[in-house]
Write an enzyme that holds these catalytic residues in place. Structure first.
Site, PDB file in Angstrom:
ATOM      1  N   HIS A  11     -19.218 -12.056 119.290  1.00 20.99           N
ATOM      2  CA  HIS A  11     -19.104 -11.758 118.016  1.00 20.99           C
ATOM      3  C   HIS A  11     -17.396 -11.351 118.457  1.00 20.99           C
ATOM      4  CE1 HIS A  11     -18.161  -7.444 118.961  1.00 20.99           C
ATOM      5  NE2 HIS A  11     -19.308  -7.383 119.718  1.00 20.99           N
TER       6      HIS A  11
HETATM    7  P1  TYD Z   1     -22.506  -4.189 120.389  1.00 23.89           P
HETATM    8  O1  TYD Z   1     -21.387  -3.904 119.416  1.00 23.89           O
HETATM    9  O2  TYD Z   1     -23.331  -5.611 119.635  1.00 23.89           O
HETATM   10  O3  TYD Z   1     -22.342  -4.336 121.675  1.00 23.89           O
HETATM   11  P2  TYD Z   1     -20.688  -5.648 122.830  1.00 23.89           P
HETATM   12  O4  TYD Z   1     -20.194  -4.063 122.780  1.00 23.89           O
HETATM   13  O5  TYD Z   1     -21.504  -6.138 123.838  1.00 23.89           O
HETATM   14  O6  TYD Z   1     -20.340  -6.374 121.441  1.00 23.89           O
HETATM   15  O7  TYD Z   1     -23.574  -3.713 120.044  1.00 23.89           O
HETATM   16  C1  TYD Z   1     -24.701  -3.357 120.066  1.00 23.89           C
HETATM   17  C2  TYD Z   1     -25.415  -2.166 120.039  1.00 23.89           C
HETATM   18  O8  TYD Z   1     -25.178  -1.271 119.343  1.00 23.89           O
HETATM   19  C3  TYD Z   1     -25.953  -2.322 118.630  1.00 23.89           C
HETATM   20  O9  TYD Z   1     -27.380  -2.161 118.502  1.00 23.89           O
HETATM   21  C4  TYD Z   1     -24.681  -1.635 117.279  1.00 23.89           C
HETATM   22  C5  TYD Z   1     -24.872  -0.431 118.665  1.00 23.89           C
HETATM   23  N1  TYD Z   1     -23.430   0.157 118.679  1.00 23.89           N
HETATM   24  C6  TYD Z   1     -23.763   1.648 117.882  1.00 23.89           C
HETATM   25  O10 TYD Z   1     -24.818   1.914 117.826  1.00 23.89           O
HETATM   26  N2  TYD Z   1     -22.521   2.489 117.889  1.00 23.89           N
HETATM   27  C7  TYD Z   1     -21.062   1.902 118.201  1.00 23.89           C
HETATM   28  O11 TYD Z   1     -20.177   2.151 117.734  1.00 23.89           O
HETATM   29  C8  TYD Z   1     -21.154   0.221 118.524  1.00 23.89           C
HETATM   30  C9  TYD Z   1     -20.206  -0.678 119.730  1.00 23.89           C
HETATM   31  C10 TYD Z   1     -22.823  -0.306 118.899  1.00 23.89           C
END
Ligand code: TYD
Length: 148
Positions: free
Chosen positions: A64
């Site tokens: 993303h």
């Molecule tokens: P995401 O940012 O999609 O993970 P990645 O690091 O793989 O890109 O986040 C995964 C899940 O965690 C999503 O449901 C959102 C949640 N999340 C939070 O609640 N707070 C945060 O600070 C982050 C980074 C993610």
């Protein structure tokens, strides 16, 4: 008659704005120490920190971009790679030292891959978590970049 002026657009970040930053390393026979401070090593005010750990082999994190949020990524333990894409160029960084950080500005697509066993990715972010800041569809990402 007043001359027409083109609207001044803020510059959109590219992969050239992504860079590795060397952090201070205080070597000590008792164990080494590294630190970061907002404004000097991290070129934004840190509003949030999160970390990714217990990553099963072969998993991909990220996938993303953020509309506004800037991030600063450190491999606190182990290693992983970060693939960055600005819609025109792709670059790949290997992170494997806890005193190296990768700066990733907003509007850059990222994927974190090839996590080693027991690796820990620390991420410092410029804004609190906001679901609406995510662009999770690559086609939307390209459209968004082209309209900036
Ligand atoms: P995401 O940012 O999609 O993970 P990645 O690091 O793989 O890109 O986040 C995964 C899940 O965690 C999503 O449901 C959102 C949640 N999340 C939070 O609640 N707070 C945060 O600070 C982050 C980074 C993610």
């Amino acid at each position: 008659m007043q001359a027409e002026t083109a609207p001044v657009r803020p510059r959109v970040s590219s992969t050239h704005d992504c860079r590795l930053i060397d952090l201070p390393k205080i070597q000590d026979p008792r164990g080494n120490l590294t630190f970061v401070e907002s404004g000097s090593h991290v070129p934004f005010e840190i509003e949030r920190a999160y970390w990714i750990y217990d990553v099963p082999g072969g998993s991909v994190r990220g996938g993303h971009a953020y509309r506004k949020c800037h991030e600063f990524i450190v491999a606190l333990s182990g290693s992983f790679e970060v693939m960055l894409d600005d819609g025109s160029h792709r670059v790949r960084y290997a992170l494997n030292r806890s005193y190296h950080a990768l700066l990733v500005p907003n509007l850059i697509w990222r994927e974190l891959i090839n996590f080693s066993t027991n690796s820990v990715a620390l991420v410092l972010a410029s804004s609190p978590f906001e679901r609406s800041d995510y662009v999770r569809d690559y086609a939307d990402f390209l459209k968004l970049r082209n309209t900036q």
